[in-house]
Write a protein that holds these residues in place. Structure first.
Motif, PDB file in Angstrom:
ATOM      1  N   PHE A   1       0.824  -1.195   0.000  1.00  0.00           N
ATOM      2  CA  PHE A   1       0.000   0.000   0.000  1.00  0.00           C
ATOM      3  C   PHE A   1       0.862   1.250   0.000  1.00  0.00           C
ATOM      4  N   SER A   2       0.343   2.288  -0.625  1.00  0.00           N
ATOM      5  CA  SER A   2       0.959   3.607  -0.533  1.00  0.00           C
ATOM      6  C   SER A   2       0.732   4.156   0.866  1.00  0.00           C
ATOM      7  N   THR A   3       1.307   5.325   1.120  1.00  0.00           N
ATOM      8  CA  THR A   3       0.926   6.048   2.322  1.00  0.00           C
ATOM      9  C   THR A   3      -0.548   6.440   2.185  1.00  0.00           C
ATOM     10  N   PRO A   4      -1.276   6.574   3.289  1.00  0.00           N
ATOM     11  CA  PRO A   4      -2.704   6.913   3.203  1.00  0.00           C
ATOM     12  C   PRO A   4      -2.935   8.289   2.578  1.00  0.00           C
ATOM     13  N   TYR A   5      -4.048   8.401   1.850  1.00  0.00           N
ATOM     14  CA  TYR A   5      -4.426   9.701   1.301  1.00  0.00           C
ATOM     15  C   TYR A   5      -5.799  10.149   1.804  1.00  0.00           C
ATOM     16  N   VAL A   6      -6.448   9.319   2.618  1.00  0.00           N
ATOM     17  CA  VAL A   6      -7.722   9.668   3.252  1.00  0.00           C
ATOM     18  C   VAL A   6      -7.746   9.056   4.654  1.00  0.00           C
ATOM     19  N   TYR A   7      -8.221   9.851   5.607  1.00  0.00           N
ATOM     20  CA  TYR A   7      -8.436   9.370   6.973  1.00  0.00           C
ATOM     21  C   TYR A   7      -9.911   9.605   7.301  1.00  0.00           C
ATOM     22  N   SER A   8     -10.580   8.560   7.769  1.00  0.00           N
ATOM     23  CA  SER A   8     -11.994   8.734   8.029  1.00  0.00           C
ATOM     24  C   SER A   8     -12.410   7.998   9.305  1.00  0.00           C
ATOM     25  N   ASP A   9     -13.685   8.084   9.612  1.00  0.00           N
ATOM     26  CA  ASP A   9     -14.252   7.494  10.821  1.00  0.00           C
ATOM     27  C   ASP A   9     -15.644   6.973  10.523  1.00  0.00           C
TER      28      ASP A   9
ATOM     29  N   VAL B   1     -35.664   0.891  11.421  1.00  0.00           N
ATOM     30  CA  VAL B   1     -34.445   0.826  12.226  1.00  0.00           C
ATOM     31  C   VAL B   1     -34.284   2.184  12.918  1.00  0.00           C
ATOM     32  N   ASP B   2     -33.497   2.195  13.987  1.00  0.00           N
ATOM     33  CA  ASP B   2     -33.346   3.414  14.782  1.00  0.00           C
ATOM     34  C   ASP B   2     -32.197   4.286  14.319  1.00  0.00           C
ATOM     35  N   ALA B   3     -31.216   3.695  13.666  1.00  0.00           N
ATOM     36  CA  ALA B   3     -30.059   4.445  13.175  1.00  0.00           C
ATOM     37  C   ALA B   3     -29.373   3.598  12.118  1.00  0.00           C
ATOM     38  N   ALA B   4     -28.433   4.204  11.393  1.00  0.00           N
ATOM     39  CA  ALA B   4     -27.619   3.487  10.418  1.00  0.00           C
ATOM     40  C   ALA B   4     -26.165   3.878  10.639  1.00  0.00           C
ATOM     41  N   LEU B   5     -25.253   3.089  10.084  1.00  0.00           N
ATOM     42  CA  LEU B   5     -23.822   3.311  10.299  1.00  0.00           C
ATOM     43  C   LEU B   5     -23.086   3.229   8.975  1.00  0.00           C
ATOM     44  N   ASN B   6     -22.257   4.250   8.716  1.00  0.00           N
ATOM     45  CA  ASN B   6     -21.471   4.268   7.485  1.00  0.00           C
ATOM     46  C   ASN B   6     -20.222   5.091   7.727  1.00  0.00           C
ATOM     47  N   ASP B   7     -19.435   5.244   6.696  1.00  0.00           N
ATOM     48  CA  ASP B   7     -18.241   6.082   6.760  1.00  0.00           C
ATOM     49  C   ASP B   7     -18.639   7.551   6.713  1.00  0.00           C
ATOM     50  N   ARG B   8     -17.935   8.406   7.475  1.00  0.00           N
ATOM     51  CA  ARG B   8     -18.334   9.815   7.534  1.00  0.00           C
ATOM     52  C   ARG B   8     -18.192  10.521   6.193  1.00  0.00           C
ATOM     53  N   LEU B   9     -17.328  10.020   5.321  1.00  0.00           N
ATOM     54  CA  LEU B   9     -17.222  10.607   3.987  1.00  0.00           C
ATOM     55  C   LEU B   9     -18.507  10.398   3.205  1.00  0.00           C
ATOM     56  N   MET B  10     -19.124   9.244   3.443  1.00  0.00           N
ATOM     57  CA  MET B  10     -20.341   8.926   2.718  1.00  0.00           C
ATOM     58  C   MET B  10     -21.583   9.537   3.356  1.00  0.00           C
TER      59      MET B  10
ATOM     60  N   ALA C   1     -12.978   4.080  15.588  1.00  0.00           N
ATOM     61  CA  ALA C   1     -13.216   3.381  14.316  1.00  0.00           C
ATOM     62  C   ALA C   1     -12.591   4.133  13.151  1.00  0.00           C
ATOM     63  N   THR C   2     -11.426   4.757  13.398  1.00  0.00           N
ATOM     64  CA  THR C   2     -10.745   5.497  12.338  1.00  0.00           C
ATOM     65  C   THR C   2     -10.182   4.544  11.291  1.00  0.00           C
ATOM     66  N   THR C   3     -10.306   4.920  10.030  1.00  0.00           N
ATOM     67  CA  THR C   3      -9.784   4.113   8.931  1.00  0.00           C
ATOM     68  C   THR C   3      -8.815   4.932   8.088  1.00  0.00           C
TER      69      THR C   3
ATOM     70  N   GLY D   1     -21.576  -7.439   4.820  1.00  0.00           N
ATOM     71  CA  GLY D   1     -20.201  -7.698   4.443  1.00  0.00           C
ATOM     72  C   GLY D   1     -19.251  -6.547   4.680  1.00  0.00           C
ATOM     73  N   SER D   2     -19.720  -5.487   5.325  1.00  0.00           N
ATOM     74  CA  SER D   2     -18.858  -4.328   5.553  1.00  0.00           C
ATOM     75  C   SER D   2     -18.160  -4.416   6.896  1.00  0.00           C
ATOM     76  N   ASN D   3     -17.084  -3.637   7.049  1.00  0.00           N
ATOM     77  CA  ASN D   3     -16.425  -3.528   8.349  1.00  0.00           C
ATOM     78  C   ASN D   3     -17.394  -3.013   9.399  1.00  0.00           C
ATOM     79  N   TYR D   4     -18.323  -2.149   8.985  1.00  0.00           N
ATOM     80  CA  TYR D   4     -19.259  -1.567   9.933  1.00  0.00           C
ATOM     81  C   TYR D   4     -20.258  -2.606  10.419  1.00  0.00           C
ATOM     82  N   ASN D   5     -20.526  -3.605   9.612  1.00  0.00           N
ATOM     83  CA  ASN D   5     -21.335  -4.738  10.046  1.00  0.00           C
ATOM     84  C   ASN D   5     -20.622  -5.453  11.202  1.00  0.00           C
ATOM     85  N   GLU D   6     -19.332  -5.717  11.005  1.00  0.00           N
ATOM     86  CA  GLU D   6     -18.541  -6.382  12.040  1.00  0.00           C
ATOM     87  C   GLU D   6     -18.417  -5.497  13.275  1.00  0.00           C
ATOM     88  N   LEU D   7     -18.223  -4.201  13.067  1.00  0.00           N
ATOM     89  CA  LEU D   7     -18.100  -3.265  14.188  1.00  0.00           C
ATOM     90  C   LEU D   7     -19.386  -3.244  15.010  1.00  0.00           C
TER      91      LEU D   7
END
Length: 273
Positions: free
Chosen positions: A120-128, A190-199, A220-222, A157-163
């Motif tokens: 992998f390259s160095t990261p170019y995006v940091y998210s939560d 449902v009462d809430a949903a979970l996704n990446d803050r960029l989305m 949960a920083t990525t 199948g997402s990381n957020y499912n596992e989280l």
């Protein structure tokens, strides 16, 4: 984010490691990817092309989006032309390993499992991770712990499912994608949903549903980076230098603000120069 889908990756990992062992003997004699790219004058970039706002076809049927802009800028720094190869997410890692393209620029999270078979390259995006709630919901879920006894929508199948499933007591409801769980959220199924803050900001803006961004989920920083095949040290150095230059000259920051309204190319809390 597509980078957060990991369920399919476990089965691919074992096969990839076996294949990698067979190729190890010849890897040392293979040309570095940088030489191949420079000779061809083209950087082949794998992406879905159906994942706004990162990579999608606009009104003129041309690829656009944040990752598309980043990929073009990186290719420019390498002195070559970008060539995009659209691929379904389910086969994009296998396509990279098979040499169908040189890199993936498609919001791929850096994970230990992926680092076993890819560089992998160095990261170019940091998210939560971030929650989504209904506009008229007066409850303020400040963490996943607050959702114990409640229903939470996530992508299958997402990381957020596992989280979400890592916190006992949450009734986790899985969906094929964001449109389905956002509709159920608006309909109070449902009462809430979970996704990446960029989305989240993009989804809330474009879904035309009475929704609002919720709390950032702590811990949960990525990190998103550019993967490529292993044993290409010159290419790795060139990609990292390109990203470093794009950071220093302000290009990455400007592209981030263009698509997200904020600079997500630096870890949260780091000052923007």
């Amino acid at each position: 984010m597509r980078s957060i889908r990991t369920g399919w990756f476990k089965s691919l990992l074992a096969a990839s490691l076996m294949a990698g062992a067979g190729l190890a003997a010849t890897a040392a004699h293979a040309a570095d990817l940088l030489d191949t790219v420079k000779q061809a004058g083209v950087l082949k970039i794998g992406l879905e092309g159906t994942y706004p706002p990162f990579g999608f076809r606009g009104a003129k049927n041309e690829l656009e989006g944040f990752d598309v802009d980043v990929a073009r800028a990186v290719a420019g720094k390498l002195g070559v032309k970008p060539e995009f190869v659209t691929t379904e997410w389910s086969g994009i890692i296998a396509g990279l390993q098979a040499g169908k393209f040189d890199v993936i620029v498609n919001q791929v999270n850096v994970t230990p499992q992926r680092q076993q078979v890819l560089d992998f390259s160095t990261p170019y995006v940091y998210s939560d991770a971030q929650l989504i709630q209904r506009k008229d919901d007066k409850r303020q879920f400040k963490s996943l712990e607050d959702l114990k006894g409640h229903k939470l929508g996530v992508s299958l199948g997402s990381n957020y499912n596992e989280l979400a499933k890592s916190v006992a007591g949450i009734d986790v409801k899985t969906y094929p994608g964001a449109p389905e769980y956002l509709r159920d959220l608006a309909a109070q199924r449902v009462d809430a949903a979970l996704n990446d803050r960029l989305m989240v900001a993009y989804l809330v803006k474009t879904a035309n549903l009475p929704l609002r961004p919720g709390a950032i989920v702590a811990g949960a920083t990525t990190q998103v980076a550019i993967p490529f095949r292993k044993d290409n040290p010159k290419f790795a150095q060139a990609i990292n230098h390109a990203l470093e230059d794009l950071g220093k000259d302000g290009t990455l920051g400007k592209l981030s603000v263009k698509w997200f309204g904020t600079d997500v190319t630096k870890p949260a809390g780091k000052p923007v120069k």
